[in-house]
Design a protein around this motif. Structure first.
Motif, PDB file in Angstrom:
ATOM      1  N   SER A  68      39.615  64.092  33.045  1.00 52.41           N
ATOM      2  CA  SER A  68      39.671  65.378  33.594  1.00 52.41           C
ATOM      3  C   SER A  68      39.132  65.363  34.895  1.00 52.41           C
ATOM      4  O   SER A  68      38.909  66.518  35.760  1.00 52.41           O
ATOM      5  CB  SER A  68      39.038  66.466  32.677  1.00 52.41           C
ATOM      6  N   HIS A  69      38.252  64.524  35.223  1.00 53.97           N
ATOM      7  CA  HIS A  69      37.735  64.175  36.674  1.00 53.97           C
ATOM      8  C   HIS A  69      38.499  62.970  37.256  1.00 53.97           C
ATOM      9  O   HIS A  69      37.714  61.839  37.262  1.00 53.97           O
ATOM     10  CB  HIS A  69      36.235  64.139  36.727  1.00 53.97           C
ATOM     11  N   PRO A  70      39.607  63.134  37.799  1.00 54.07           N
ATOM     12  CA  PRO A  70      40.371  61.996  38.273  1.00 54.07           C
ATOM     13  C   PRO A  70      39.754  61.080  39.273  1.00 54.07           C
ATOM     14  O   PRO A  70      39.915  59.708  39.167  1.00 54.07           O
ATOM     15  CB  PRO A  70      41.959  62.573  38.880  1.00 54.07           C
ATOM     16  N   ASP A  71      38.844  61.513  40.088  1.00 56.55           N
ATOM     17  CA  ASP A  71      38.172  60.555  41.115  1.00 56.55           C
ATOM     18  C   ASP A  71      37.189  59.812  40.356  1.00 56.55           C
ATOM     19  O   ASP A  71      36.959  58.755  40.716  1.00 56.55           O
ATOM     20  CB  ASP A  71      37.529  61.500  42.129  1.00 56.55           C
ATOM     21  N   VAL A  72      36.229  60.407  39.248  1.00 58.72           N
ATOM     22  CA  VAL A  72      35.501  59.584  38.700  1.00 58.72           C
ATOM     23  C   VAL A  72      36.169  58.321  37.821  1.00 58.72           C
ATOM     24  O   VAL A  72      35.882  57.296  37.935  1.00 58.72           O
ATOM     25  CB  VAL A  72      34.694  60.317  37.470  1.00 58.72           C
ATOM     26  N   ALA A  73      37.540  58.697  37.314  1.00 55.72           N
ATOM     27  CA  ALA A  73      38.202  57.571  36.569  1.00 55.72           C
ATOM     28  C   ALA A  73      38.700  56.601  37.380  1.00 55.72           C
ATOM     29  O   ALA A  73      38.510  55.378  37.277  1.00 55.72           O
ATOM     30  CB  ALA A  73      39.176  58.201  35.778  1.00 55.72           C
ATOM     31  N   ARG A  74      39.107  57.225  38.699  1.00 52.40           N
ATOM     32  CA  ARG A  74      39.740  56.144  39.582  1.00 52.40           C
ATOM     33  C   ARG A  74      38.620  55.083  40.057  1.00 52.40           C
ATOM     34  O   ARG A  74      38.841  53.904  40.320  1.00 52.40           O
ATOM     35  CB  ARG A  74      40.224  56.954  40.621  1.00 52.40           C
ATOM     36  N   TYR A  75      37.486  55.662  40.294  1.00 49.83           N
ATOM     37  CA  TYR A  75      36.121  54.870  40.926  1.00 49.83           C
ATOM     38  C   TYR A  75      36.128  53.825  39.904  1.00 49.83           C
ATOM     39  O   TYR A  75      35.751  52.500  40.204  1.00 49.83           O
ATOM     40  CB  TYR A  75      35.320  55.915  41.043  1.00 49.83           C
ATOM     41  N   ALA A  76      35.999  54.402  38.310  1.00 55.05           N
ATOM     42  CA  ALA A  76      35.470  53.219  37.384  1.00 55.05           C
ATOM     43  C   ALA A  76      36.594  52.054  37.425  1.00 55.05           C
ATOM     44  O   ALA A  76      36.239  51.020  37.112  1.00 55.05           O
ATOM     45  CB  ALA A  76      34.888  53.943  36.232  1.00 55.05           C
ATOM     46  N   ASN A  77      37.659  52.613  37.190  1.00 55.32           N
ATOM     47  CA  ASN A  77      38.946  51.673  36.974  1.00 55.32           C
ATOM     48  C   ASN A  77      38.837  50.620  38.111  1.00 55.32           C
ATOM     49  O   ASN A  77      39.006  49.324  37.719  1.00 55.32           O
ATOM     50  CB  ASN A  77      40.179  52.342  37.139  1.00 55.32           C
ATOM     51  N   GLN A  78      38.607  51.070  39.442  1.00 57.63           N
ATOM     52  CA  GLN A  78      38.600  50.220  40.441  1.00 57.63           C
ATOM     53  C   GLN A  78      37.426  49.043  40.411  1.00 57.63           C
ATOM     54  O   GLN A  78      37.443  47.969  40.679  1.00 57.63           O
ATOM     55  CB  GLN A  78      38.866  50.795  41.750  1.00 57.63           C
ATOM     56  N   TRP A  79      36.334  49.845  39.913  1.00 58.33           N
ATOM     57  CA  TRP A  79      35.265  49.148  39.818  1.00 58.33           C
ATOM     58  C   TRP A  79      35.207  47.545  39.187  1.00 58.33           C
ATOM     59  O   TRP A  79      34.833  46.532  39.557  1.00 58.33           O
ATOM     60  CB  TRP A  79      33.835  50.018  39.537  1.00 58.33           C
ATOM     61  N   PHE A  80      35.696  47.951  37.992  1.00 59.00           N
ATOM     62  CA  PHE A  80      35.839  46.790  37.017  1.00 59.00           C
ATOM     63  C   PHE A  80      36.596  45.657  37.667  1.00 59.00           C
ATOM     64  O   PHE A  80      36.583  44.428  37.273  1.00 59.00           O
ATOM     65  CB  PHE A  80      36.528  47.150  35.585  1.00 59.00           C
ATOM     66  N   ARG A  81      37.823  46.019  38.065  1.00 56.26           N
ATOM     67  CA  ARG A  81      38.810  44.946  38.883  1.00 56.26           C
ATOM     68  C   ARG A  81      37.957  44.454  40.071  1.00 56.26           C
ATOM     69  O   ARG A  81      38.440  43.064  40.275  1.00 56.26           O
ATOM     70  CB  ARG A  81      40.062  45.603  39.244  1.00 56.26           C
ATOM     71  N   GLU A  82      37.322  45.185  40.808  1.00 59.03           N
ATOM     72  CA  GLU A  82      36.657  44.424  42.057  1.00 59.03           C
ATOM     73  C   GLU A  82      35.297  43.367  41.342  1.00 59.03           C
ATOM     74  O   GLU A  82      35.380  42.549  42.062  1.00 59.03           O
ATOM     75  CB  GLU A  82      35.933  45.614  42.770  1.00 59.03           C
ATOM     76  N   PHE A  83      34.897  43.962  40.377  1.00 59.61           N
ATOM     77  CA  PHE A  83      33.659  43.041  39.957  1.00 59.61           C
ATOM     78  C   PHE A  83      34.087  41.845  39.113  1.00 59.61           C
ATOM     79  O   PHE A  83      33.429  40.962  38.873  1.00 59.61           O
ATOM     80  CB  PHE A  83      32.631  44.042  39.053  1.00 59.61           C
ATOM     81  N   ASP A  84      35.116  41.787  38.638  1.00 61.60           N
ATOM     82  CA  ASP A  84      35.896  40.928  37.965  1.00 61.60           C
ATOM     83  C   ASP A  84      35.896  39.553  38.604  1.00 61.60           C
ATOM     84  O   ASP A  84      35.896  39.462  39.992  1.00 61.60           O
ATOM     85  CB  ASP A  84      37.334  41.192  37.676  1.00 61.60           C
ATOM     86  N   GLY A  85      35.293  38.547  38.124  1.00 61.61           N
ATOM     87  CA  GLY A  85      34.999  37.154  38.826  1.00 61.61           C
ATOM     88  C   GLY A  85      33.883  36.868  39.291  1.00 61.61           C
ATOM     89  O   GLY A  85      33.347  35.856  39.768  1.00 61.61           O
ATOM     90  N   THR A  86      32.841  38.254  39.312  1.00 59.87           N
ATOM     91  CA  THR A  86      31.488  37.959  39.911  1.00 59.87           C
ATOM     92  C   THR A  86      30.717  37.374  38.944  1.00 59.87           C
ATOM     93  O   THR A  86      30.562  37.816  37.611  1.00 59.87           O
ATOM     94  CB  THR A  86      30.726  39.263  40.445  1.00 59.87           C
ATOM     95  N   GLN A  87      29.727  36.125  39.234  1.00 62.71           N
ATOM     96  CA  GLN A  87      28.858  35.500  38.451  1.00 62.71           C
ATOM     97  C   GLN A  87      29.558  35.245  36.893  1.00 62.71           C
ATOM     98  O   GLN A  87      28.850  35.859  35.881  1.00 62.71           O
ATOM     99  CB  GLN A  87      27.557  36.611  38.163  1.00 62.71           C
ATOM    100  N   ASN A  88      30.736  34.661  36.816  1.00 62.31           N
ATOM    101  CA  ASN A  88      31.206  34.539  35.682  1.00 62.31           C
ATOM    102  C   ASN A  88      31.641  35.662  34.694  1.00 62.31           C
ATOM    103  O   ASN A  88      32.148  35.692  33.615  1.00 62.31           O
ATOM    104  CB  ASN A  88      30.443  33.587  34.694  1.00 62.31           C
ATOM    105  N   PHE A  89      31.734  36.995  35.362  1.00 66.70           N
ATOM    106  CA  PHE A  89      32.037  37.901  34.622  1.00 66.70           C
ATOM    107  C   PHE A  89      33.525  38.110  34.508  1.00 66.70           C
ATOM    108  O   PHE A  89      34.283  37.912  35.607  1.00 66.70           O
ATOM    109  CB  PHE A  89      31.629  39.334  35.299  1.00 66.70           C
ATOM    110  N   SER A  90      34.148  38.485  33.331  1.00 64.42           N
ATOM    111  CA  SER A  90      35.713  38.795  33.332  1.00 64.42           C
ATOM    112  C   SER A  90      35.741  40.122  32.752  1.00 64.42           C
ATOM    113  O   SER A  90      35.390  40.530  31.691  1.00 64.42           O
ATOM    114  CB  SER A  90      36.382  37.717  32.395  1.00 64.42           C
ATOM    115  N   PHE A  91      36.749  40.418  33.471  1.00 59.44           N
ATOM    116  CA  PHE A  91      37.277  42.106  32.897  1.00 59.44           C
ATOM    117  C   PHE A  91      38.733  41.581  32.381  1.00 59.44           C
ATOM    118  O   PHE A  91      39.747  41.186  32.784  1.00 59.44           O
ATOM    119  CB  PHE A  91      37.399  43.029  34.163  1.00 59.44           C
ATOM    120  N   HIS A  92      38.743  41.837  31.027  1.00 58.77           N
ATOM    121  CA  HIS A  92      39.911  41.456  30.130  1.00 58.77           C
ATOM    122  C   HIS A  92      40.927  42.585  29.972  1.00 58.77           C
ATOM    123  O   HIS A  92      40.672  43.680  29.355  1.00 58.77           O
ATOM    124  CB  HIS A  92      39.486  41.160  28.731  1.00 58.77           C
TER     125      HIS A  92
END
Ligand SMILES: Cc1cc2nc3c(=O)[nH]c(=O)nc-3n(C[C@H](O)[C@H](O)[C@H](O)COP(=O)(O)OP(=O)(O)OC[C@H]3O[C@@H](n4cnc5c(N)ncnc54)[C@H](O)[C@@H]3O)c2cc1C
Length: 399
Positions: A68-92
């Motif tokens: 219901s707050h699309p900007d919040v959801a978009r921000y978090a969705n993008q964050w996990f994809r951007e952080f994926d691969g940092t310091q051995n972190f995987s977003f599955h």
């Protein structure tokens, strides 16, 4: 939420620009976000991710919980994809299916259509479509499912430690096994009391989970309450593969995902916690939760009748009256004390949101999304004695 308008500069008068108390996911994410241009320390009484943040099931579904707050959801969705691969972190990345009861069908269909119109990959699937696309499920007693194609899961310990290490790589100091006994403000400087010394900072961020209410009680009666959450690990005769989605049956108050080894992780069993100190670092599951899992999961997942219970644990998180976190400061707090608490069973999902809101409060920068709904002062006085809504009465639950 009040915002500072003048960006903080490194001050030679204080030990740090920002001291963050609490090395869970809220504290580590906030440190990482601030460390690009601030001198930051994390102070943790035990180990990094030693409490709720190391015990989570790790499901991540920003569109479901913040749609219901699309900007919040978009921000978090993008964050996990951007952080994926940092310091051995995987977003599955995995889709998520929300089982919808017949009496919730109209609301669920409308919500799926609204989110789809907003550009999110969300659709309503009929029971026959569910069984065609996800053959391990029996959806016959449901109206269908709402399918989210932008979801995934994280290993919560791996994710939190990756944030901590990435923050350290940006220059953050980490004090472990260092309980903070007091935080107060003198002449516009936050003083953080450690066992053998104190630290001074322009800002102190309290990311201390459910303990924050008592910690700040001299200033404010923060509307957060400790609540108990449980996980069970089941081994099925036929292991799950990586096409198995995340899912939830909200009316049964259970959610699930597959593990990399093919086991099934089931979460639920939430209730207000009378004894948080005892259970905060993790404890077992109760009989009621295990029996509920054993009687419910086989009605939804084919072949789960003979599943073996191989592990179970529980932990304590901070609930809020409306299920959204408290991020920023309050008219009852000194401007220099900021809170990032009340992650309400969704700390993995909410971690980038908390970090961005904290950063915007401290820097005065425009946040990437509206932060009003997270304002610490949004409740009436006396709101702190609320009934638990937990994660099953949040938006999109389809109960
Ligand atoms: C069983 C379970 C399943 C969950 N499943 C999910 C899920 O699927 N998805 C999801 O998004 N979330 C899930 N969660 C919720 C998530 O784990 C929490 O919301 C999140 O970890 C809270 O993070 P936090 O940093 O606020 O708190 P915490 O991880 O509790 O961190 C607070 C830290 O502050 C420290 N601290 C406290 N007082 C002091 C002090 N005086 N001095 C120094 N340090 C102090 C504590 O030691 C602690 O390490 C689950 C939680 C549990 C327990």
């Amino acid at each position: 939420m009040r915002c500072r308008t003048i960006p903080v500069m490194t001050s030679s008068d204080t030990d740090y620009d920002v001291v963050i108390v609490g090395g869970g996911v809220a504290g580590c994410a906030s440190a990482y976000h601030l460390a690009t241009d601030h001198d930051v320390a994390i102070v943790e009484r035990g180990q990094i991710a030693g409490e709720a943040s190391g015990l989570a099931a790790g499901l991540v579904a920003p569109t479901l919980f913040h749609g219901s707050h699309p900007d919040v959801a978009r921000y978090a969705n993008q964050w996990f994809r951007e952080f994926d691969g940092t310091q051995n972190f995987s977003f599955h990345e995995r889709p998520r299916i929300e089982f919808i009861q017949p009496d919730s069908e109209d609301v669920a269909r409308e919500r799926a259509a609204t989110l789809s119109d907003e550009g999110f990959p969300v659709s309503f699937l009929e029971p026959t479509e569910v069984e065609r696309e996800y053959s391990r499920f029996d959806a016959s007693r449901f109206a269908g499912v709402v399918e989210y194609a932008d979801t995934g899961w994280v290993d919560p310990y791996e994710y939190t430690v990756a944030l901590q290490k990435a923050a350290e790589a940006r220059g953050v100091d980490v004090f472990r096994h260092t309980p903070v006994s007091d935080v107060h403000v003198e002449d516009g400087v936050a003083e953080i009391e450690l066992p053998e010394r104190s630290l001074s900072a322009e800002y102190c961020v309290m990311a201390t989970g459910w303990r924050t209410r008592e910690f700040l009680s001299e200033y404010i009666d923060l509307p957060i309450r400790p609540f108990h959450l449980q996980c069970a690990m089941l081994r099925l005769e036929e292991p799950l593969d990586d096409t198995f989605p995340l899912g939830r049956v909200a009316r049964e108050e259970l959610y699930f995902r597959g593990e990399l080894n093919g086991d099934l992780l089931v979460g639920g069993g939430e209730y207000l916690e009378d004894n948080p100190e005892v259970n905060a670092s993790g404890s077992g599951t109760d009989d009621e939760f295990r029996l509920h899992v054993a009687s419910t999961i086989p009605t939804v997942i084919h072949g789960a009748e003979r599943a073996e219970f191989v592990d179970g644990w529980s932990g304590v998180d901070a609930a809020t009256p409306d299920t959204l976190p408290l991020l920023g400061s309050s008219s009852a707090l000194p401007d220099e004390i900021v809170v990032a608490v009340g992650l309400n069973g969704l700390g993995m999902v909410n971690s980038p949101i908390a970090a961005e809101a904290v950063r915007s409060y401290i820097t005065g920068e425009e946040p990437a999304f509206s932060v009003e709904q997270f304002a610490v002062d949004r409740f009436e006085d006396g709101a702190a004695d609320f009934d638990l809504r937990g994660t099953f009465e949040m938006e999109g639950a389809g109960r």
